[in-house]
Design a protein around this motif. Structure first.
Motif, PDB file in Angstrom:
ATOM      1  N   ILE A  27       0.847  -1.206   0.000  1.00 31.79           N
ATOM      2  CA  ILE A  27       0.000   0.000   0.000  1.00 31.79           C
ATOM      3  C   ILE A  27       0.883   1.258   0.000  1.00 31.79           C
ATOM      4  N   ILE A  28       1.944   1.240   0.811  1.00 27.63           N
ATOM      5  CA  ILE A  28       2.828   2.417   0.859  1.00 27.63           C
ATOM      6  C   ILE A  28       3.431   2.671  -0.529  1.00 27.63           C
ATOM      7  N   SER A  29       3.914   1.583  -1.163  1.00 25.55           N
ATOM      8  CA  SER A  29       4.587   1.765  -2.453  1.00 25.55           C
ATOM      9  C   SER A  29       3.635   2.250  -3.542  1.00 25.55           C
ATOM     10  N   LYS A  30       2.325   1.994  -3.334  1.00 26.72           N
ATOM     11  CA  LYS A  30       1.344   2.446  -4.340  1.00 26.72           C
ATOM     12  C   LYS A  30       0.648   3.720  -3.868  1.00 26.72           C
ATOM     13  N   LYS A  31       1.367   4.559  -3.175  1.00 31.31           N
ATOM     14  CA  LYS A  31       0.877   5.869  -2.722  1.00 31.31           C
ATOM     15  C   LYS A  31      -0.335   5.770  -1.790  1.00 31.31           C
ATOM     16  N   GLY A  32      -0.368   4.737  -1.011  1.00 23.61           N
ATOM     17  CA  GLY A  32      -1.408   4.672   0.022  1.00 23.61           C
ATOM     18  C   GLY A  32      -2.743   4.122  -0.426  1.00 23.61           C
ATOM     19  N   LYS A  33      -2.844   3.632  -1.664  1.00 28.76           N
ATOM     20  CA  LYS A  33      -4.128   3.091  -2.126  1.00 28.76           C
ATOM     21  C   LYS A  33      -3.852   1.986  -3.140  1.00 28.76           C
ATOM     22  N   VAL A  34      -4.503   0.835  -2.945  1.00 29.51           N
ATOM     23  CA  VAL A  34      -4.249  -0.265  -3.874  1.00 29.51           C
ATOM     24  C   VAL A  34      -5.494  -1.156  -3.957  1.00 29.51           C
ATOM     25  N   PRO A  35      -5.830  -1.669  -5.149  1.00 35.43           N
ATOM     26  CA  PRO A  35      -7.004  -2.554  -5.230  1.00 35.43           C
ATOM     27  C   PRO A  35      -6.792  -3.817  -4.390  1.00 35.43           C
ATOM     28  N   ARG A  36      -7.844  -4.251  -3.693  1.00 42.66           N
ATOM     29  CA  ARG A  36      -7.769  -5.421  -2.818  1.00 42.66           C
ATOM     30  C   ARG A  36      -7.266  -6.641  -3.595  1.00 42.66           C
ATOM     31  N   LYS A  37      -7.714  -6.772  -4.833  1.00 39.18           N
ATOM     32  CA  LYS A  37      -7.367  -7.906  -5.670  1.00 39.18           C
ATOM     33  C   LYS A  37      -5.837  -8.007  -5.834  1.00 39.18           C
ATOM     34  N   GLU A  38      -5.220  -6.829  -5.983  1.00 35.63           N
ATOM     35  CA  GLU A  38      -3.767  -6.798  -6.178  1.00 35.63           C
ATOM     36  C   GLU A  38      -3.031  -7.308  -4.925  1.00 35.63           C
ATOM     37  N   VAL A  39      -3.513  -6.866  -3.758  1.00 34.79           N
ATOM     38  CA  VAL A  39      -2.889  -7.315  -2.498  1.00 34.79           C
ATOM     39  C   VAL A  39      -3.105  -8.826  -2.331  1.00 34.79           C
ATOM     40  N   GLU A  40      -4.307  -9.286  -2.681  1.00 34.03           N
ATOM     41  CA  GLU A  40      -4.598 -10.718  -2.580  1.00 34.03           C
ATOM     42  C   GLU A  40      -3.627 -11.524  -3.452  1.00 34.03           C
ATOM     43  N   ASP A  41      -3.399 -11.020  -4.667  1.00 38.34           N
ATOM     44  CA  ASP A  41      -2.490 -11.720  -5.587  1.00 38.34           C
ATOM     45  C   ASP A  41      -1.076 -11.780  -5.022  1.00 38.34           C
ATOM     46  N   VAL A  42      -0.624 -10.668  -4.436  1.00 38.67           N
ATOM     47  CA  VAL A  42       0.735 -10.636  -3.866  1.00 38.67           C
ATOM     48  C   VAL A  42       0.810 -11.624  -2.696  1.00 38.67           C
TER      49      VAL A  42
ATOM     50  N   GLU B  71     -15.908   1.041  -0.891  1.00 42.58           N
ATOM     51  CA  GLU B  71     -16.877   0.303  -1.708  1.00 42.58           C
ATOM     52  C   GLU B  71     -16.318  -0.041  -3.088  1.00 42.58           C
ATOM     53  N   ARG B  72     -15.236   0.622  -3.473  1.00 44.00           N
ATOM     54  CA  ARG B  72     -14.618   0.313  -4.771  1.00 44.00           C
ATOM     55  C   ARG B  72     -13.546  -0.769  -4.627  1.00 44.00           C
ATOM     56  N   GLU B  73     -13.512  -1.421  -3.456  1.00 43.89           N
ATOM     57  CA  GLU B  73     -12.558  -2.509  -3.183  1.00 43.89           C
ATOM     58  C   GLU B  73     -11.114  -2.031  -3.220  1.00 43.89           C
ATOM     59  N   GLN B  74     -10.905  -0.789  -2.767  1.00 41.21           N
ATOM     60  CA  GLN B  74      -9.554  -0.251  -2.678  1.00 41.21           C
ATOM     61  C   GLN B  74      -9.125  -0.354  -1.217  1.00 41.21           C
ATOM     62  N   LEU B  75      -7.855  -0.639  -0.982  1.00 37.40           N
ATOM     63  CA  LEU B  75      -7.363  -0.741   0.397  1.00 37.40           C
ATOM     64  C   LEU B  75      -6.471   0.456   0.713  1.00 37.40           C
ATOM     65  N   TYR B  76      -6.577   0.941   1.951  1.00 39.60           N
ATOM     66  CA  TYR B  76      -5.778   2.064   2.429  1.00 39.60           C
ATOM     67  C   TYR B  76      -5.178   1.691   3.785  1.00 39.60           C
ATOM     68  N   LEU B  77      -4.171   2.447   4.202  1.00 42.46           N
ATOM     69  CA  LEU B  77      -3.636   2.235   5.553  1.00 42.46           C
ATOM     70  C   LEU B  77      -4.625   2.847   6.538  1.00 42.46           C
ATOM     71  N   ALA B  78      -4.778   2.204   7.684  1.00 43.72           N
ATOM     72  CA  ALA B  78      -5.746   2.718   8.654  1.00 43.72           C
ATOM     73  C   ALA B  78      -5.038   3.187   9.932  1.00 43.72           C
TER      74      ALA B  78
END
Lengths: 272, 183
Positions: free
Chosen positions: B115-130, B157-164
């Motif tokens: 998430i950090i490397s993608k400027k704080g926002k990344v699709p959930r699907k991408e994190v799942e794949d990693v 709701e757009r399935e984007q993940l952020y740091l909390a």
């Protein structure tokens, strides 16, 4: 079709493409500088005199709004690149791929300072407890209702099952996947299968093992339970793809006793 | 003597406020501390921090808009959240006792770094794949849900993940990225 109408149709298609492009950049986190803002603005301006009805003007406004969001993203992108946290995402992904998970965990522990927090009774949970107590039936009533549950039951953990060699640590996920395939196969005809028909096995030990694995299939969204409360029949319904349920909705816990007497009754039923 | 008793009482009050969860989230807002401890609350917090050092704990102030480069203003301090966190490092054995398996920790590190490397926002699907490249398929999803539940990441709701909030409070993001890059 007149030239004007043709130009309008072409313009609408252009605007829609602009909207889609900007949204894709935002949703997928792609480099926002891939959007040529000057060209996009020129296109929006070119078609602007054509728009007459409110629907067309809304499309125009939407395209402008998406473009503005992309420009904002470009500004954030520049800001992020100038911070000390900036790292090439591909480089970091490559590093993470190469590192064993033990090493990744060790790195994380060096930068992790967990919060110290104590739980205590809050007025809300206290009120909830009072409500629960008030709605709780007297113990003699509850005991009458659950006469068959007089057996001393205890909870088990995965570690205990590992110790007893009911399950094996390394193959657990593979076993779960194989078990899921088996469930799908057995439930192929009706799309579901009766709980005991699936978990029941020639030995009690094997039955418990199957029930345990089934609970994992349900918890992790590989399957679900269908309960007929009137007939007291439980069916297991496998999903074609796992549907994660944890954290998405309120989970309910459903204890299903697998006593030796239950198993013996099931065995008798199978024999007859 | 009276001065000593004054600070001892305030220290006790600060300890109660910071250690016991008062709201859904742990930690106390700066304005709450000012209200309960008085205008010199920063001094009391500093005293508590010095005391906790012996116990390998620390008082940490997390600002809403990131650590200010200059001395924080009163408004910034009011909006900041104050926590008690560990000062030193945990060992893998200790984390296991806290309910964190090595897989879960590695997964959390991967998720946060991505998430950090993608400027704080990344699709959930991408994190799942990693995550799936290192963890069994079913665990990737379960782990992301756990990180969301615990407040390390959040989704929309757009399935984007952020740091909390918990990542901001507990993880030294700069150090984490630097260490990953140094490998």
């Amino acid at each position: 079709m007149s030239t004007r109408k043709q130009k309008k149709a072409q313009g609408k298609a252009h605007l829609q493409r602009i909207i889609d492009l900007c949204r894709t950049v935002e949703e997928r986190g792609i480099d926002p500088f891939l959007v040529e803002t000057d060209d996009v603005l020129k296109t929006i301006r070119e078609y602007f005199p054509e728009w007459g009805d409110p629907e067309e003007r809304c499309l125009d406004a939407e395209a402008l709004h998406e473009l503005a969001s992309t420009i904002k993203l470009q500004s954030e992108w520049v800001k992020h690149r100038s911070t000390s946290l900036y790292t090439d995402p591909f480089l970091i992904e490559e590093k993470l791929q190469r590192l064993p998970k033990e090493e990744i965990a060790a790195i994380f522990l060096k930068s992790w300072r967990p919060i110290v927090e104590f739980e205590q009774l809050s007025p809300n949970s206290f009120m909830e407890a009072i409500r629960y107590w008030q709605s709780l039936a007297p113990i003699n009533e509850r005991w009458q209702r659950s006469e068959s549950l007089r057996i001393q039951t205890e909870t088990t953990t995965r570690e205990e099952l590992l110790d007893q060699q009911i399950i094996a640590e390394r193959e657990f996920s593979q076993k779960l996947e194989t078990f899921w395939e088996e469930l799908k196969q057995e439930a192929k005809a009706e799309g579901k299968i009766e709980y005991w028909s699936f978990i029941g096995a020639p030995t009690y030990r094997e039955t418990v093992r199957r029930a345990y694995l089934t609970s994992f299939l349900i918890t992790y969204g590989y399957a679900t339970l269908e309960i007929d409360w009137l007939e007291e029949i439980i069916h297991i319904k496998p999903f074609t793809i796992p549907v994660p349920t944890i954290g998405k909705k309120q989970a309910i816990s459903l204890p299903i006793p697998i006593t030796i007497e239950d198993w013996q009754r099931w065995r008798e039923g199978v024999k007859t | 003597m009276r001065r000593k008793a004054y600070y001892a009482a305030k220290l006790k009050r600060a300890t109660h406020m910071l250690f016991f969860k008062r709201h859904r989230r742990p930690g106390v807002k700066g304005w709450e501390l000012r209200k309960r401890l008085g205008t010199d609350y920063a001094k009391i917090i500093a005293l508590l921090d010095r005391y906790l050092e012996k116990l390998d704990l620390q008082v940490k102030t997390v600002f809403e808009e990131g650590t200010p480069s200059e001395k924080p203003t009163r408004e910034q301090l009011d909006r900041a959240r104050v926590y008690v966190t560990l000062r030193g490092e945990l060992t893998p054995k200790e984390t296991k006792m806290m309910g964190w398996r090595i897989d879960d920790i590695a997964g959390l590190a991967i998720t946060i770094s991505t998430i950090i490397s993608k400027k704080g926002k990344v699709p959930r699907k991408e994190v799942e794949d990693v995550l799936r490249r290192k963890l069994p398929g079913w665990k990737a999803n379960v782990n992301i849900d756990r990180y969301i539940r615990e407040g390390y990441i959040e989704g929309d709701e757009r399935e984007q993940l952020y740091l909390a909030w918990r990542t901001r409070a507990e993880v030294d993001q700069k150090k984490l990225v630097e260490m990953v890059m140094a490998q």
